[in-house]
Motif scaffolding. Structure first.
Motif, PDB file in Angstrom:
ATOM      1  N   TYR A  45       0.841  -1.201   0.000  1.00 15.67           N
ATOM      2  CA  TYR A  45       0.000   0.000   0.000  1.00 15.67           C
ATOM      3  C   TYR A  45       0.876   1.251   0.000  1.00 15.67           C
TER       4      TYR A  45
ATOM      5  N   GLN B 192      -3.059   3.304  -0.058  1.00 13.06           N
ATOM      6  CA  GLN B 192      -3.903   2.645  -1.047  1.00 13.06           C
ATOM      7  C   GLN B 192      -3.109   1.637  -1.862  1.00 13.06           C
TER       8      GLN B 192
ATOM      9  N   LYS C  95      -8.060  -0.717  -2.551  1.00 11.97           N
ATOM     10  CA  LYS C  95      -8.273  -1.025  -1.140  1.00 11.97           C
ATOM     11  C   LYS C  95      -7.395  -0.113  -0.290  1.00 11.97           C
TER      12      LYS C  95
ATOM     13  N   PRO D 173      -7.428  -4.259   5.321  1.00 12.55           N
ATOM     14  CA  PRO D 173      -8.282  -5.208   4.592  1.00 12.55           C
ATOM     15  C   PRO D 173      -7.807  -6.640   4.787  1.00 12.55           C
TER      16      PRO D 173
ATOM     17  N   SER E 148      -4.334  -8.866   3.294  1.00  3.91           N
ATOM     18  CA  SER E 148      -3.222  -7.945   3.037  1.00  3.91           C
ATOM     19  C   SER E 148      -1.880  -8.489   3.489  1.00  3.91           C
TER      20      SER E 148
END
Length: 209
Positions: A99, A116, A121, A177, A180
């Motif tokens: 991310y 992100q 996500k 999430p 991940s």
């Protein structure tokens, strides 16, 4: 008479009829012999240009899509403006696992940050939140890089869990999430360990049965 070209009659009036002969006309060059070096270069370069164009298009298509700023709502965070939270926000890395750090839509909540992935996500961090209601003396904790975390599973229909760092001077919530992997929690733990001093945990009493 066999030959490569058309026969041409020699009509010299001073020669007798028997001396008049025919000579072959030079044959026209084969079409391939008339191709200029420039045409050959173009013929070779055109397929190469097509291949290069396909490769460039593939590279462009493989680039990360442009991410939109993340809109975060407000949550109770009485210590969000504390020096501890300011230090943590300053120490947060640009990446948490897969991310990447995302911009927040103004007005952004104090003490908050988001990351992100390419599939849109999000991982969201909030510093200075209240102690989670579920956290009590009987709660199971998970140690990650010297940070003690308490997990609160997401409500039904929410494909994420929120992890609370409970052994610092302020509570830090990290919503991750499902699927991940461990990297977001590990990277966040490293930032928390470096920015916030460890404190004894302060859970609520175990509720009476």
């Amino acid at each position: 008479m066999s030959g490569c070209g058309t026969l041409v009659t020699v009509n010299d009036p001073d020669l007798p009829e028997s001396a008049r002969t025919t000579e072959p006309e030079p044959a026209a060059p084969h079409p391939t012999a008339r191709r200029s070096p420039a045409l050959i270069a173009v013929a070779v370069a055109l397929p190469v240009a097509l291949v290069v164009g396909v490769l460039v298009a593939a590279v462009i298509a493989g680039r990360d899509p442009v991410q939109e700023p993340v809109a975060l709502g407000t949550v109770p965070a009485p210590a969000a403006e504390s020096p501890e939270c300011a230090a943590l926000i300053e120490a947060l890395p640009e990446d948490l696992g897969d991310y990447g750090r995302a911009e927040l839509v103004d007005p952004a909540p104090v003490g908050a940050a988001a990351w992100q992935a390419d599939d849109a996500k999000e991982v969201v961090l909030r510093c200075g939140v209240d102690r989670p209601l579920e956290f009590n003396a009987a709660s199971a904790l998970q140690m990650v890089d010297e940070v003690q975390w308490f997990e609160v599973p997401g409500e039904e229909g929410l494909d994420a869990s929120t992890w609370f760092a409970v052994d610092r001077g302020v509570y830090v919530a990290l919503t991750v999430p499902h699927g991940s992997g461990p990297s977001p929690l590990q990277d966040a733990s490293a930032a928390i360990s470096g920015a916030l001093e460890q404190r004894p945990i302060d859970p609520a009493p175990v509720p009476n049965p």
